[in-house]
Design an enzyme around this catalytic site. Structure first.
Site, PDB file in Angstrom:
ATOM      1  N   TYR A  60      22.985 -30.756   2.677  1.00 40.49           N
ATOM      2  CA  TYR A  60      23.375 -29.430   3.193  1.00 40.49           C
ATOM      3  C   TYR A  60      23.855 -28.526   2.053  1.00 40.49           C
ATOM      4  O   TYR A  60      24.799 -28.846   1.331  1.00 40.49           O
ATOM      5  CB  TYR A  60      24.490 -29.525   4.249  1.00 40.49           C
ATOM      6  CG  TYR A  60      24.033 -30.008   5.618  1.00 40.49           C
ATOM      7  CD1 TYR A  60      22.688 -30.157   5.932  1.00 40.49           C
ATOM      8  CD2 TYR A  60      24.961 -30.311   6.603  1.00 40.49           C
ATOM      9  CE1 TYR A  60      22.281 -30.610   7.185  1.00 40.49           C
ATOM     10  CE2 TYR A  60      24.566 -30.760   7.862  1.00 40.49           C
ATOM     11  CZ  TYR A  60      23.213 -30.905   8.135  1.00 40.49           C
ATOM     12  OH  TYR A  60      22.819 -31.354   9.376  1.00 40.49           O
ATOM     13  N   GLY A 219      21.844 -19.706  17.046  1.00 46.11           N
ATOM     14  CA  GLY A 219      22.572 -18.436  17.251  1.00 46.11           C
ATOM     15  C   GLY A 219      21.948 -17.594  18.348  1.00 46.11           C
ATOM     16  O   GLY A 219      22.578 -16.680  18.884  1.00 46.11           O
TER      17      GLY A 219
END
Ligand code: NAP
Length: 356
Positions: A60, A219
């Site tokens: 990440y 989102g």
């Protein structure tokens, strides 16, 4: 369920918060994450609210996520309190086939890097990030057991694997008296319900807790976007600009209908769309801990309010109907109509349903 009620993760003694803090946004190198200051605020707010479950991965934000998580744990002096989860699988060295995938060589390389970045000598939950289509199930199972015996890992889980793979590993573990996986990490949201075909029942049968990722569809289910305008910043505008396969899938007509229905339900329930979408995921069968993501403290505060209410039966029905996954083979045989034909029109309450 209040945020400070903990749940056992799968058939294990590990207790985790029902909302796990995802940290794929800790770091700015990918173009849509948070500054270190914002990430620290998000981390501190989550643990101060009673959250104990942190999800990261070696890859990440090019390792920045693990570095920041490690730093924040040191600052808070709460290594014992947190359940620290990280992952391996993705390549750490272009051109080197053994610096990626799930083979033993890469697993040891990846783990030693994660332990350094996280400033710890053990991982509470080590995830195999994705199936590599190559490494035998047995190799991963035996390697994980060696890591547990060495003290570097406490428990392990499987992310983004086919259902058969997880079931085979758990069966082998049980047959040979080994430590098996305790959890699955899979994409699950109102716009991605495919795990319901197979994973929910397999997880229950195999004693695995499910930790859904992207519960807001990156989102989209926050309700802040509309079909005509995705805005200029934020992750979704970048996905849209990429024009790749996942963009076509995410921004389908069906998904915009789901967003519209969600916004109406949220208005009726006097909650935000993000809270309703997260609540829906967190309350589905088999879900232990939903992995939430945030780039701003206000988003985290909003998301932590996803558990302390109930949806009306009407709202549940609206969301279930608009997002129902397509009826595909062979799963049509397991639906009400075919089962009625199998059971001569009688109703059967299965064993797993009798436990609730
Ligand atoms: N195992 C895997 O393969 C895998 C894959 C992906 C993720 N994960 C894990 O799952 C975690 C969560 O995934 P995700 O980030 O994709 O989750 P998500 O909940 O689908 O999306 C989170 C994003 O939505 C926006 N957002 C969040 N809350 C909001 C709110 N209340 N109002 C408005 N916008 C909001 C933020 O993006 P913007 O501010 O940019 O709009 C945030 O970064 C990750 O951090 C990672 O730990 C695992």
């Amino acid at each position: 369920m209040p945020f400070d009620t903990y749940k056992s993760l799968g058939r294990s003694g590990l207790k985790v918060s029902p909302l796990c803090l995802g940290t794929m946004t800790f770091g700015e190198d990918w173009g849509w994450g948070s500054s270190e200051t914002a990430a620290r605020e998000i981390f501190n707010h989550y643990v101060n609210a009673g959250g104990n479950f942190i999800d990261t991965a070696d890859g990440y934000v090019n390792g920045k996520s693990e570095e920041q998580v490690g730093k924040f744990i040191q600052e808070n002096k709460n290594r014992d309190q947190v359940v620290l989860a990280t992952k391996f699988t993705f390549s750490g060295q272009p051109g080197n086939p053994n610096a990626g995938g799930n083979g033993m060589k890469n697993m040891h390389r990846a783990l030693s890097g994660s332990l350094k970045r996280l400033q710890t000598d053990y991982i509470d939950l080590y995830w195999m990030h994705a199936w590599d289509r190559t490494t035998p199930v047995e190799e991963v199972l035996y390697s994980m057991n060696d890591l547990i015996r060495s003290g570097k890992v406490r428990y392990f889980g499987l992310s983004d694997v086919p259902s058969w793979y997880a079931a085979k590993m758990q069966t082998l573990a049980q047959a040979h008296g080994l430590h098996g996986p305790i959890a699955l990490q899979l994409e699950y949201s109102l716009v991605e319900r495919t795990i319901e075909y197979e994973f929910t029942e397999m997880a229950s049968e195999c004693g695995l807790g499910i930790c859904p990722w992207s519960p807001l569809g990156g989102g989209m289910l926050s309700g802040k976007y509309n079909k005509e305008d995705l805005g200029k910043d934020g992750r979704l505008s970048k996905i849209k600009d990429s024009g790749n396969e996942s963009s076509d899938k995410l921004f389908s007509e069906r998904n915009w209908q789901i967003v519209d229905a969600l916004k109406k339900v949220a208005a009726t329930e006097k909650k935000t769309a993000a809270q309703v979408a997260l609540h829906w995921v967190a309350t589905q069968p088999g879900i232990t801990s939903t992995i939430i993501g945030a780039t701003k403290i206000a988003q985290l505060q909003d998301n932590l309010g996803a558990l302390d209410f109930e949806l009306s039966a009407e709202s549940k029905e609206t969301l279930a109907k608009v997002s129902v996954p397509p009826h595909i083979h062979p799963y049509v045989f397991f639906g009400a109509q075919m089962q009625s034909m199998i059971n001569g029109g009688t109703q059967i309450v299965r064993w797993s349903q009798q436990l609730h």
